[in-house]
Design an enzyme around this catalytic site. Structure first.
Site, PDB file in Angstrom:
ATOM      1  N   ASN A   1       0.855  -1.188  -0.020  1.00 36.59           N
ATOM      2  CA  ASN A   1       0.080  -0.320  -0.059  1.00 36.59           C
ATOM      3  C   ASN A   1       0.964   0.480   0.182  1.00 36.59           C
ATOM      4  OD1 ASN A   1      -1.476   2.151   0.461  1.00 36.59           O
ATOM      5  ND2 ASN A   1      -2.260   1.565   2.776  1.00 36.59           N
TER       6      ASN A   1
ATOM      7  N   LYS B   1       0.376   4.314  -0.093  1.00 37.36           N
ATOM      8  CA  LYS B   1      -0.626   5.072   0.389  1.00 37.36           C
ATOM      9  C   LYS B   1      -0.361   6.462  -0.216  1.00 37.36           C
ATOM     10  CE  LYS B   1      -0.128   3.205   4.469  1.00 37.36           C
ATOM     11  NZ  LYS B   1       0.250   3.470   5.842  1.00 37.36           N
TER      12      LYS B   1
ATOM     13  N   HIS C   1      -9.607   0.804   4.801  1.00 40.30           N
ATOM     14  CA  HIS C   1      -8.348   0.969   5.779  1.00 40.30           C
ATOM     15  C   HIS C   1      -8.213   2.033   7.254  1.00 40.30           C
ATOM     16  CE1 HIS C   1      -3.954   2.268   5.922  1.00 40.30           C
ATOM     17  NE2 HIS C   1      -3.684   1.571   5.783  1.00 40.30           N
TER      18      HIS C   1
ATOM     19  N   GLU D   1      -6.492   3.954   7.755  1.00 42.07           N
ATOM     20  CA  GLU D   1      -6.404   6.064   7.987  1.00 42.07           C
ATOM     21  C   GLU D   1      -7.635   6.470   7.201  1.00 42.07           C
ATOM     22  OE1 GLU D   1      -3.306   5.152   5.038  1.00 42.07           O
ATOM     23  OE2 GLU D   1      -1.803   4.881   7.504  1.00 42.07           O
TER      24      GLU D   1
ATOM     25  N   GLU E   1      -4.931  -4.722  10.760  1.00 46.85           N
ATOM     26  CA  GLU E   1      -3.896  -3.804  10.537  1.00 46.85           C
ATOM     27  C   GLU E   1      -4.430  -3.631  12.221  1.00 46.85           C
ATOM     28  OE1 GLU E   1      -1.891  -2.806   7.114  1.00 46.85           O
ATOM     29  OE2 GLU E   1      -3.829  -1.259   7.295  1.00 46.85           O
TER      30      GLU E   1
ATOM     31  N   GLY F   1       2.820   2.244  10.518  1.00 45.62           N
ATOM     32  CA  GLY F   1       3.744   3.608  10.513  1.00 45.62           C
ATOM     33  C   GLY F   1       4.581   3.904  12.102  1.00 45.62           C
TER      34      GLY F   1
ATOM     35  N   SER G   1       3.659  -2.028  10.335  1.00 47.82           N
ATOM     36  CA  SER G   1       5.399  -2.232  10.066  1.00 47.82           C
ATOM     37  C   SER G   1       5.578  -3.533  10.320  1.00 47.82           C
ATOM     38  CB  SER G   1       5.363  -1.624  11.934  1.00 47.82           C
ATOM     39  OG  SER G   1       5.308  -0.690  12.350  1.00 47.82           O
TER      40      SER G   1
HETATM   41  P1  13P Z   1       3.444   0.534   7.353  1.00 52.35           P
HETATM   42  O1  13P Z   1       3.772  -0.939   6.745  1.00 52.35           O
HETATM   43  O2  13P Z   1       4.134   1.676   7.151  1.00 52.35           O
HETATM   44  O3  13P Z   1       2.782   0.062   9.045  1.00 52.35           O
HETATM   45  O4  13P Z   1       1.749   0.678   6.688  1.00 52.35           O
HETATM   46  C1  13P Z   1       1.280  -0.246   7.432  1.00 52.35           C
HETATM   47  C2  13P Z   1      -0.206  -0.062   6.458  1.00 52.35           C
HETATM   48  O5  13P Z   1      -1.213   0.508   6.951  1.00 52.35           O
HETATM   49  C3  13P Z   1      -0.585  -1.107   5.009  1.00 52.35           C
HETATM   50  O6  13P Z   1      -1.690  -0.856   4.979  1.00 52.35           O
END
Ligand code: 13P
Length: 249
Positions: free
Chosen positions: A9, A11, A94, A96, A166, A172, A211
């Site tokens: 992803n 982002k 997701h 976010e 997740e 992150g 992560s």
């Molecule tokens: P990170 O791997 O940067 O923690 O992000 C995970 C994520 O949100 C994947 O959709």
């Protein structure tokens, strides 16, 4: 054997030039992988990614979609548009999107349905916040997120979908769920599906995200109910993403 998937992803990262370099590196290094490699770029780069991945084993998808088919929804992108561009996958719900754009469980369920009906493979993202985990509510939170989708589309729709656990506190942050913590939640999710349909449950890929790095991927992927990963930051570095893909067993 369940399908193994490692999805990146991106982002809101990338540029035409950066993407071209990253994809070339991925294509050069992906021979012999035991998993399906997927990238999910921002919408505007989908045609570029489609072109560069054409003829390869890699798949691509979008990070979001509208729950609507078409109409006066300025700024939105429909499932059929993603199909037009060759997407195979689409992330749905997701954390976010849920936290920053107010996507409720019912909106997420409607998006899942739109993706499913269009023939896309929805990657349904589920996860608890740190406060919810500390309150002992992890299982009830992820099960409620899952149930909203099952109530809308039925359990059979999960036979052509993917789940991604997740934990919000692990995204992150550099904090990863331990393999045991992640396995416990994956097993809870699979058991819930199995109560409704054991065949669907047995074939349902459940990815872990939060992560994931080359250093911790192997012990996560060694867990019996972890079928790959949904990778954020590390998916932007070809060597790291490929190392994570190679950690799939
Ligand atoms: P990170 O791997 O940067 O923690 O992000 C995970 C994520 O949100 C994947 O959709």
């Amino acid at each position: 054997m369940r399908k193994k998937i490692v999805a990146g992803n991106w982002k809101m990262h990338g540029s035409l030039q950066q993407n071209a370099v990253l994809l070339e590196q991925l294509l050069n290094g992906m021979a012999g992988l035991d998993c399906e490699l997927v990238v999910c770029p921002p919408y505007p780069y989908l045609p570029q990614v489609a072109g560069l991945l054409a003829g390869s084993q890699a798949k691509f998808g979008a990070q979001n979609l509208s729950e609507h088919h078409s109409g006066a929804y300025t700024g939105e992108v429909s499932a059929s548009m993603l199909v037009d561009l060759g997407c195979r996958y689409v992330l749905v719900g997701h954390s976010e999107r849920r936290a920053l754009y107010g996507e409720s469980d019912s909106v997420v369920a409607a998006k899942f349905e739109a993706a499913h009906k269009a023939g896309l493979v929805p990657v349904l993202c589920l996860g608890e916040t740190l406060a919810e985990r500390e309150a002992g509510a992890t299982d009830s939170v992820v099960l409620a997120q899952l149930q909203a989708v099952i109530d809308r589309v039925g359990v059979a729709a999960l036979s052509s979908a993917v789940l991604a656990y997740e934990p919000v506190w692990a995204i992150g942050t550099g904090l990863t769920a331990s393999p045991e913590q992640a396995q416990q939640v994956h097993a809870v999710l699979r058991s819930r599906v199995a109560e409704l349909d054991s065949v669907v449950a047995a074939g349902l890929p459940i990815l872990y995200g939060g992560s994931v790095k080359p250093q911790n991927a192997a012990e996560l992927f060694a867990q019996p109910d972890i079928d790959g990963g949904l990778i954020g930051g590390a998916s932007l570095v070809a060597g790291d993403f490929l190392a994570i893909c190679r950690a799939v067993v």
